[in-house]
Design a protein around this motif. Structure first.
Motif, PDB file in Angstrom:
ATOM      1  N   LEU A  39      30.388  -5.878 -22.120  1.00  0.00           N
ATOM      2  CA  LEU A  39      29.361  -6.321 -22.213  1.00  0.00           C
ATOM      3  C   LEU A  39      28.894  -6.773 -23.796  1.00  0.00           C
ATOM      4  O   LEU A  39      28.354  -8.231 -24.258  1.00  0.00           O
TER       5      LEU A  39
ATOM      6  N   GLU B 247      23.434 -14.255 -10.406  1.00  0.00           N
ATOM      7  CA  GLU B 247      24.685 -13.348 -10.853  1.00  0.00           C
ATOM      8  C   GLU B 247      25.109 -11.998 -10.991  1.00  0.00           C
ATOM      9  O   GLU B 247      25.549 -10.951 -10.958  1.00  0.00           O
ATOM     10  N   GLU B 248      25.250 -12.338 -12.303  1.00  0.00           N
ATOM     11  CA  GLU B 248      25.636 -11.135 -13.378  1.00  0.00           C
ATOM     12  C   GLU B 248      24.934  -9.665 -13.516  1.00  0.00           C
ATOM     13  O   GLU B 248      25.637  -8.245 -14.072  1.00  0.00           O
ATOM     14  N   ARG B 249      23.964 -10.114 -13.811  1.00  0.00           N
ATOM     15  CA  ARG B 249      23.156  -8.711 -13.830  1.00  0.00           C
ATOM     16  C   ARG B 249      22.821  -7.649 -12.127  1.00  0.00           C
ATOM     17  O   ARG B 249      23.034  -6.962 -12.490  1.00  0.00           O
TER      18      ARG B 249
ATOM     19  N   ARG C 145      25.601  -7.886 -10.501  1.00  0.00           N
ATOM     20  CA  ARG C 145      26.446  -6.874 -10.734  1.00  0.00           C
ATOM     21  C   ARG C 145      27.198  -5.657 -11.696  1.00  0.00           C
ATOM     22  O   ARG C 145      27.434  -5.131 -11.127  1.00  0.00           O
ATOM     23  N   ILE C 146      26.459  -6.173 -12.799  1.00  0.00           N
ATOM     24  CA  ILE C 146      26.371  -4.859 -13.454  1.00  0.00           C
ATOM     25  C   ILE C 146      24.976  -3.642 -13.073  1.00  0.00           C
ATOM     26  O   ILE C 146      25.760  -2.490 -13.295  1.00  0.00           O
TER      27      ILE C 146
ATOM     28  N   GLU D  64      34.391 -16.601 -23.930  1.00  0.00           N
ATOM     29  CA  GLU D  64      34.930 -16.967 -22.245  1.00  0.00           C
ATOM     30  C   GLU D  64      36.180 -15.532 -21.642  1.00  0.00           C
ATOM     31  O   GLU D  64      36.616 -15.435 -20.621  1.00  0.00           O
TER      32      GLU D  64
ATOM     33  N   THR E 108      36.138  -9.212 -18.050  1.00  0.00           N
ATOM     34  CA  THR E 108      34.723  -8.553 -16.928  1.00  0.00           C
ATOM     35  C   THR E 108      35.623  -6.886 -16.438  1.00  0.00           C
ATOM     36  O   THR E 108      34.931  -6.444 -15.775  1.00  0.00           O
TER      37      THR E 108
ATOM     38  N   SER F 214      24.013 -17.725 -12.618  1.00  0.00           N
ATOM     39  CA  SER F 214      24.682 -16.773 -13.846  1.00  0.00           C
ATOM     40  C   SER F 214      23.771 -15.938 -13.874  1.00  0.00           C
ATOM     41  O   SER F 214      25.502 -14.556 -13.812  1.00  0.00           O
ATOM     42  N   VAL F 215      22.967 -15.928 -14.755  1.00  0.00           N
ATOM     43  CA  VAL F 215      22.763 -14.793 -14.751  1.00  0.00           C
ATOM     44  C   VAL F 215      22.097 -13.639 -14.067  1.00  0.00           C
ATOM     45  O   VAL F 215      22.480 -11.614 -14.394  1.00  0.00           O
TER      46      VAL F 215
END
Length: 379
Positions: A240, A176-178, A180-181, A245, A249, A173-174
């Motif tokens: 950010l 994928e989030e990186r 995405r950002i 939750e 986004t 998840s981390v």
């Protein structure tokens, strides 16, 4: 092997409690002359008891050796001693530990052998020490101990696997989030910087040819583009900083913002035609992804295509959203294939939401980017 690996805190507690109970109970029976059957050797009985008490402290470090040692000590103790104390407890604890640590086969074999010895010895002695029901009950408990340990071992294994899966999911998840950002920053900031670069480069060329060239219009476009870039950056930073939750986004631009995007591209000198057919309430992720694909396509046109005309088309059907960006440039898409940039990033935005992506040179010259998304995205 360190002291901590030999003696776990729980082993010290269990071993100490067992030692106090076994020794105190045996001494009380001895003082009260509570003699069951005359033993073969009292000294040997006390030695066997001491061995079982001491080795139990090492049950986690050497589970099989401790189980065998307490098993042998128990077999020696009961015929040797005239007091029928709780000597069996050390063996039961060791047998449970062996099974709970995953050594189920060894624990089952030892338990079965013990059951046979207990039953056979009592049958041979005509049940001199225990009744038939007591013998069967003791044998049943000995067989049940490995089963209880197996349940505990299964639970520990399940918990360990669950923790590993959760940790892997968190890491994924981390990551994928990186990504995405990074993609958002690349698309938003990259696009605005490209516009600024095109405008300033064109202004510099004109100034070299004509020192009296007035740059007010160019500077106004640069200022407006910079303001848009800062606005998107602030929106990203705001997202950010929000925790929980339920945090959004976004916010982020969508297809409703295409007119301003196209106007900015026109200000850079491109002849951009925008055509929108159909309308529907789009999922937020699809709306943002479609906007970013158009934005990145226009950025690539300005950077690489050397085009003069671009056509942007958005078609919203009953179940699908489609966008296409076609230009009349050289059609080589140079610089668009590096990982995390250009075509790769656009493909991820489309296929990551269940859509399709295609890009390549046109037969009549130029380059075209096409992407589609389903209007219902699985959550």
């Amino acid at each position: 092997m360190t002291f901590g690996s030999l003696f776990r805190p729980i082993d010290l507690v269990v071993g100490s409690v067992n030692a106090v109970v076994v020794i105190a109970w045996s001494l009380v029976q001895w003082e009260l002359k509570s003699i069951d059957v005359q033993g073969l050797s009292e000294n040997l009985g006390w030695i066997a008891m001491s061995v079982s008490v001491v080795v139990l402290f090492f049950r986690s470090a050497y589970p099989l050796a401790v189980t065998v040692a307490t098993w042998a000590a128990t077999i020696v103790y009961y015929p040797s001693s005239s007091t029928d104390g709780p000597m069996l407890s050390a063996f039961v604890i060791a047998l449970y530990t062996l099974a709970s640590l995953g050594r189920l086969v060894a624990a089952s074999v030892i338990a079965a052998a013990t059951f046979v010895i207990v039953v056979v010895s009592e049958v041979v002695s005509n049940f001199a020490h225990m009744t038939v029901s007591e013998t069967l009950m003791l044998g049943g408990w000995i067989v049940a101990v490995p089963a209880i340990g197996a349940v505990v071992a299964h639970y520990r294994r399940y918990r360990a696997e669950t923790l590993i899966a959760l940790d892997e999911a968190r890491r994924r998840s981390v990551a994928e989030e990186r990504i995405r950002i990074a993609r958002e920053l690349h698309d938003a900031v990259g696009h605005h910087l490209s516009l600024i670069n095109v405008q300033t480069a064109a202004a510099l060329r004109k100034l070299r040819k004509d020192p009296g060239y007035r740059t007010e219009d160019v500077l106004a476009i640069v200022a407006e583009t910079t303001q848009l870039s800062l606005r998107e950056l602030r929106a990203m930073v705001g997202v950010l900083r929000e925790a929980g939750e339920d945090s959004p986004t976004g916010p982020g631009p969508g297809l409703d913002d295409l007119p301003s995007l196209v106007d900015a591209a026109r200000a850079s000198g491109l002849d951009v035609e925008l055509r929108v057919d159909g309308s529907a309430e789009l999922p937020a992720a699809v709306d943002a992804a479609a906007y970013r694909v158009v934005q990145e396509s226009l950025t690539n046109v300005m950077r690489h295509a050397r085009a003069s005309r671009v056509q942007v088309r958005v078609v919203t059907g009953t179940s699908t959203l489609a966008v296409a960006v076609a230009d009349d440039g050289v059609g080589d898409a140079k610089g668009q294939k590096a990982a995390g940039n250009g075509l790769t990033g656009m493909r991820e935005r489309a296929e990551g939401l269940g859509g399709t992506f295609d890009a390549g040179p046109r037969e009549d010259g130029g380059f075209i980017v096409e992407a589609t998304w389903p209007l219902e995205v699985a959550k």
